[in-house]
Design an enzyme around this catalytic site. Sequence first.
Site, mmCIF file in Angstrom:
data_model
loop_
_atom_site.group_PDB
_atom_site.id
_atom_site.type_symbol
_atom_site.label_atom_id
_atom_site.label_comp_id
_atom_site.label_asym_id
_atom_site.label_seq_id
_atom_site.Cartn_x
_atom_site.Cartn_y
_atom_site.Cartn_z
ATOM 1 N N LYS A 79 62.197 -2.722 81.335
ATOM 2 C CA LYS A 79 62.099 -2.318 79.926
ATOM 3 C C LYS A 79 60.635 -2.066 79.576
ATOM 4 C CE LYS A 79 63.544 -4.011 75.350
ATOM 5 N NZ LYS A 79 64.135 -5.142 74.619
ATOM 6 N N SER A 154 68.178 -3.645 71.758
ATOM 7 C CA SER A 154 67.103 -2.705 71.982
ATOM 8 C C SER A 154 66.951 -2.250 73.425
ATOM 9 C CB SER A 154 65.790 -3.322 71.511
ATOM 10 O OG SER A 154 65.413 -4.413 72.322
ATOM 11 N N SER A 178 69.288 -8.145 72.365
ATOM 12 C CA SER A 178 68.789 -6.905 72.962
ATOM 13 C C SER A 178 69.175 -6.673 74.414
ATOM 14 C CB SER A 178 67.268 -6.844 72.852
ATOM 15 O OG SER A 178 66.910 -6.502 71.541
#
Lengths: 477, 96
Positions: A79, A154, A178
């Site tokens: 990420k 996210s 997330s």
Amino acid sequence: MRELNKLTIKEAYEGLRKKEFTSVDLTKACLAQIKKKNKEINAFITVCEDKALAEAKLADEMIQNDKATILTGIPFSVKDSIVTKGVRSTAAAKILDNYIPSFEATVVEKIRKAGGVLIGKTNCDSFGHGASNENSMYGAVKNPFDLNKVSGGSSGGSAASVADHMCFFSIAEDTGGSIRQPASFCGVFGLRPTYGRNSRFGVMPMASSLDVVGPMARTAQDLAIVLSFMSGKDEKDSTSVLSVVDNYEKIVENKIKKDLVVGVPKEYFEIEGINKEIKENILAQIEKLKKEGIKIVEVSLPYTKYAMAVYYILVPSEDSSNMARLDGIRYGMRDKKAKNLDETYSLSKAAGFHEEVKRRILIGTYALSAGYYDAYYKKAQKVRTLIKKDFEKVFEKVDLLITPTSPFPAFSLGEKKDDPMQMYLADVMLSPAAVAGYPALSVPTGFTKSGLPIGTQLIGNKMEEGLLMQIAKNLTE
Amino acid sequence: MLTIEEVRKIAALAKIKLTAQEEERHAKTISAVFEYMKILNEVDTEDIEPTFEVNELKNIWREDKAKKCDYGTELIEQFPQKYAGMLVVPGVFDND
């Protein structure tokens, strides 16, 4: 020939060991898939083609010289809000568009030391602020199962990169859902470990007292393999708590203990607007466990309904102080129109932050300001204690909890974009465990009639990640 | 209800320049968020201690010892504006 990018980590490891293919082959297969699909999915912000191929060559040498681990030569993504040394890390925010970190996040360092091949940095909501990946300044990530739907957020890019076979696993971050929510929307496994299980060093902080870093993968076994490499105490993160790491790979293979008790928290099933197909799917999982001879009991966590409000006070509050370091002075973007120091701050932030990031900074600044601190921040921390006690009490009676991950499947792009409150409510089933620091895992347990993935959430007692992955494996076999 | 003036004040404290449209949107959306937070007033928190850290860790100490930092060059490389290996910053005072 088998499509190499679709193998599990275990299968890839065996193939590498038997010299059926090389890490360069695996890496090329993933890069080819990225080339083919990333334009429409938008899972990656940065693809490290040359670096990855060079790392794969080194991995092949490690394998030749018998220095390999099970992760050696396996391509993975990270990420973009987790820093990678020498590889651009933007957190999907323009303020860090040109940021090349001088250091590596501990978890990434551990995976790379084991021979993992970093294939690229995945798209996300800016600094993790969102539940649909539409708050990225590099465009939304689309759901591989339906391009008109969101990937979740996210960590939407991480979820999509794993689901669409662009890599074998991803390292992502979960503050209030997330990892789990995009995992459920994209049909992959996503684990939020216990707070303190893994080092947060190098994970760009959002809400420091809730942030955890965890893996996303296509099987429970792969998840277990990755977690065992990531975990452990780190002197660079004083909130990491335990040096002993369970042998997760072995635990997932163990037979389930017959005296296991699984709790069904009624509050999660009473949430308004819960999708019928999702509810049925989770009830079917509960039946499956019953058939295994596992005892199922209904339990109550009465403070569940307050977790969201607690979450959306604590997170922006911690966020607003964490985000203050991004000011255009030492790294990242500095607005050239600024004529003095004050304008350097205010214009760089204006241009470099997504609107949602600004909103959270404003909420946090307000909630922490004199006169409001007790009413909002301290009040929320007290209710947090009660939520935590709910879990402590329930885990005296049960070994784990089973709930849906999300009340609805992936929603349409644009559907909730202009209504932050609606977007926040997507976290309703995810924030309680996060606020209290308990581990939780989203397991892909089926599809809706329209073909969208459904996730079952397993919440465990602290440091019981092994049990969660073991049950996950059992549910998906 | 958060007014536009209040949004401006918080934004000034947080040092973020907002456009007029942003101020309007933030006033509206943040008011909705705080409206939702009122739900917490239902909870009796008399005599309840706040939880700042879930694992109840207290101070974690380490020896105050200098360590070698071997990435100075990379750090300097990231400066938005530099001069002879030093960070250039804008003037602090307007009449500089």
